[in-house]
Motif scaffolding. Structure first.
Motif, PDB file in Angstrom:
ATOM      1  N   LYS A   9      35.125  34.079  31.230  1.00  0.00           N
ATOM      2  CA  LYS A   9      36.518  34.530  31.030  1.00  0.00           C
ATOM      3  C   LYS A   9      36.834  35.747  31.895  1.00  0.00           C
ATOM      4  N   LEU A  10      35.809  36.572  32.073  1.00  0.00           N
ATOM      5  CA  LEU A  10      36.005  37.764  32.888  1.00  0.00           C
ATOM      6  C   LEU A  10      36.230  37.389  34.343  1.00  0.00           C
ATOM      7  N   ILE A  11      35.481  36.401  34.811  1.00  0.00           N
ATOM      8  CA  ILE A  11      35.638  35.954  36.197  1.00  0.00           C
ATOM      9  C   ILE A  11      37.013  35.312  36.359  1.00  0.00           C
ATOM     10  N   ALA A  12      37.458  34.580  35.353  1.00  0.00           N
ATOM     11  CA  ALA A  12      38.805  33.983  35.404  1.00  0.00           C
ATOM     12  C   ALA A  12      39.857  35.079  35.518  1.00  0.00           C
ATOM     13  N   TRP A  13      39.665  36.162  34.743  1.00  0.00           N
ATOM     14  CA  TRP A  13      40.568  37.311  34.821  1.00  0.00           C
ATOM     15  C   TRP A  13      40.555  37.923  36.220  1.00  0.00           C
ATOM     16  N   ALA A  14      39.338  38.075  36.771  1.00  0.00           N
ATOM     17  CA  ALA A  14      39.207  38.699  38.089  1.00  0.00           C
ATOM     18  C   ALA A  14      39.937  37.876  39.148  1.00  0.00           C
ATOM     19  N   LYS A  15      39.763  36.559  39.081  1.00  0.00           N
ATOM     20  CA  LYS A  15      40.417  35.684  40.061  1.00  0.00           C
ATOM     21  C   LYS A  15      41.930  35.746  39.916  1.00  0.00           C
ATOM     22  N   ARG A  16      42.374  35.849  38.654  1.00  0.00           N
ATOM     23  CA  ARG A  16      43.810  35.984  38.392  1.00  0.00           C
ATOM     24  C   ARG A  16      44.340  37.257  39.056  1.00  0.00           C
ATOM     25  N   CYS A  17      43.589  38.347  38.937  1.00  0.00           N
ATOM     26  CA  CYS A  17      44.006  39.622  39.539  1.00  0.00           C
ATOM     27  C   CYS A  17      44.085  39.525  41.050  1.00  0.00           C
ATOM     28  N   THR A  18      43.092  38.847  41.646  1.00  0.00           N
ATOM     29  CA  THR A  18      43.060  38.796  43.113  1.00  0.00           C
ATOM     30  C   THR A  18      44.153  37.891  43.677  1.00  0.00           C
ATOM     31  N   GLN A  19      44.836  37.148  42.805  1.00  0.00           N
ATOM     32  CA  GLN A  19      46.003  36.384  43.257  1.00  0.00           C
ATOM     33  C   GLN A  19      47.151  37.326  43.590  1.00  0.00           C
ATOM     34  N   LYS A  20      47.099  38.526  43.018  1.00  0.00           N
ATOM     35  CA  LYS A  20      48.167  39.499  43.261  1.00  0.00           C
ATOM     36  C   LYS A  20      47.942  40.152  44.631  1.00  0.00           C
TER      37      LYS A  20
END
Lengths: 223, 219
Positions: free
Chosen positions: B181-192
């Motif tokens: 879940k943390l990696i999913a969050w990180a990838k979501r952030c890097t979309q910004k």
């Protein structure tokens, strides 16, 4: 009327930070003394991550870490502000608060040290005091907060009071007035502020307790 | 009045990345100055005499030191766009607590993962994963630590994601396997865009770590 509770320990400088802030703002609170060698289930429930004091509970909601608590108190109760209003001045104040926070470990380090380790610990203390003398206190006439104390003064309270306790039990003088005139002057000013005087930690009790604790620690080390 | 903003930084520094992200989120134009940490500039030593460290944010000639203080300062001064801290004092306190937690744990544990071997490394890895799992728990089902949008804790923590590959290679483990879940969050952030352009490439960070290991004679 909202209920404020403070979980603390009688010798903790971090707990006293919160006590002074609440007193300065005139906020009534219930104080709960914790035995740090036998922490209550309630404390562990409110601070599961660090399991430490102080913990402030406001309206049933816990806040942990003394600096986080101080900033919360300052925001909820804006009377007698503890931080400057100007963003830049505030950033400078927060820098010194962080500096003080990052040096808190020096208390335990000095307390536990003996022989060579003690020399190293004293050296680190002197370096810290020098930064206070040559940087932090430049331009400070009476207190970091001006005529009144603010969060920076409170953050450095371990230097004003707890260093003295350590010097007493170790028989050392670390903050020599001729070496650190600004720091020494600030310490006197800090200790003369009414809210500090009226809510002063029991340093005699601390000295006795810590002296005994240190003897036990050193004996068990050498066995 | 023309605003002059300068950031003294070092490209792999997760602390510098925090300020880069905050400045980008607010759309602030600034001058980025790369520091050679083995040969610090006179400007850096003048602007941060106490710690002599990066990042240093210089706003109209006045220095702000310490990355989280810079992020808070940026959030306060340029408050009309993309707020990073919530307005509710209790939520602010929660955010400050977790950003402080990241500060206390991630850098030191991560450093021990790449700097040590054997049992010391095994212990560091275990503690590192435990720390990540606690953060994952705090995130819960929210898209960001800040809720619906990128917030203070996200900005404090996401820079370390650029070091994850290096930690994984050095420690021979998979962070995604432990904390999906943390990696999913990180990838979501890097979309910004603000995050994507502030974080260096993970391979580049790994190469940098390998160079550091050589320099310090590790392994």
């Amino acid at each position: 009327m909202a209920v404020v509770k403070l979980f603390g320990a009688w010798l903790s400088p971090y707990v006293f930070r919160v006590i002074w802030a609440l007193k300065l703002k005139g906020i009534p609170y219930e104080y709960i003394e914790e035995d740090l060698s036998n922490k209550s289930p309630l404390l562990l429930q409110y601070n599961p991550i660090h399991k430490k004091v102080p913990v402030l509970v406001h309206d049933g909601k816990p806040i942990c870490e003394s600096t986080v608590i101080l900033r919360y108190i300052d925001e909820i109760w804006p009377q007698n502000p503890l931080l400057p209003a100007d963003p830049y001045d505030r950033a400078v104040a927060l820098f010194w608060i962080k500096f003080a926070d990052d040096k808190g470990y020096l208390m335990l380090k000095l307390y536990r040290a003996n022989g060579e380790e003690q020399q190293a610990a004293v050296k680190e203390w002197l370096e810290m005091l020098e930064v206070m003398e040559e940087h932090a206190l430049i331009g400070v006439k009476k207190l970091f907060g001006g005529d009144e104390i603010n969060m920076v003064d409170i953050a450095f309270s371990f230097v004003a009071i707890w260093l003295g306790v350590l010097e007493d039990i170790l028989g050392l003088e670390i903050c020599e007035p001729h070496k650190f005139p600004r720091v020494s002057s600030w310490i006197q000013n800090f200790k003369s502020i009414p809210v500090i005087k009226d809510n002063f930690p029991d340093t005699d009790k601390m000295s006795t307790f810590l002296k005994h604790g240190r003897e036990m620690m050193l004996t068990s080390k050498s066995n | 009045m023309a605003e002059e903003v300068v950031l003294l930084d070092f490209w792999p520094s997760p602390f510098g990345m925090r300020s880069r992200i905050a400045l980008a989120e607010k759309g602030i134009k600034y001058e980025y100055k790369e520091e050679d940490l083995r040969n610090k500039s006179a400007l850096l030593l003048q602007m941060n005499p106490v710690h002599k460290k990066i990042p240093v944010l210089i706003h109209n000639g006045k220095p702000v030191c310490e990355s989280l203080i810079q992020v808070q300062y940026i959030d306060e001064v340029w408050h009309d766009k993309a707020p990073l801290l919530p307005s509710d004092p209790y939520q602010k306190a929660t955010g400050r607590f977790w950003a402080d937690y990241v500060d206390k744990k991630i850098y030191d544990l991560g450093s021990r993962v790449w700097k040590t071997k054997g049992e010391e490394q095994a212990t560091a890895k275990k503690e590192f994963i435990e720390t990540l799992k606690l953060l994952e728990k705090e995130l819960g089902d929210k898209p960001y630590f800040g809720g619906e949008s990128l917030g203070y804790v996200d900005v404090a923590f996401i820079p370390f994601y650029s070091w994850f590959y290096a930690y994984e290679k050095c420690g021979n483990f998979s962070i995604e396997a432990e904390c999906p879940k943390l990696i999913a969050w990180a990838k979501r952030c890097t979309q910004k865009e603000s995050v994507a352009k502030s974080l260096p490439d993970q391979q580049k960070v790994y190469d940098f770590i390998l160079e550091m290991k050589k320099r310090f004679g590790i392994e």
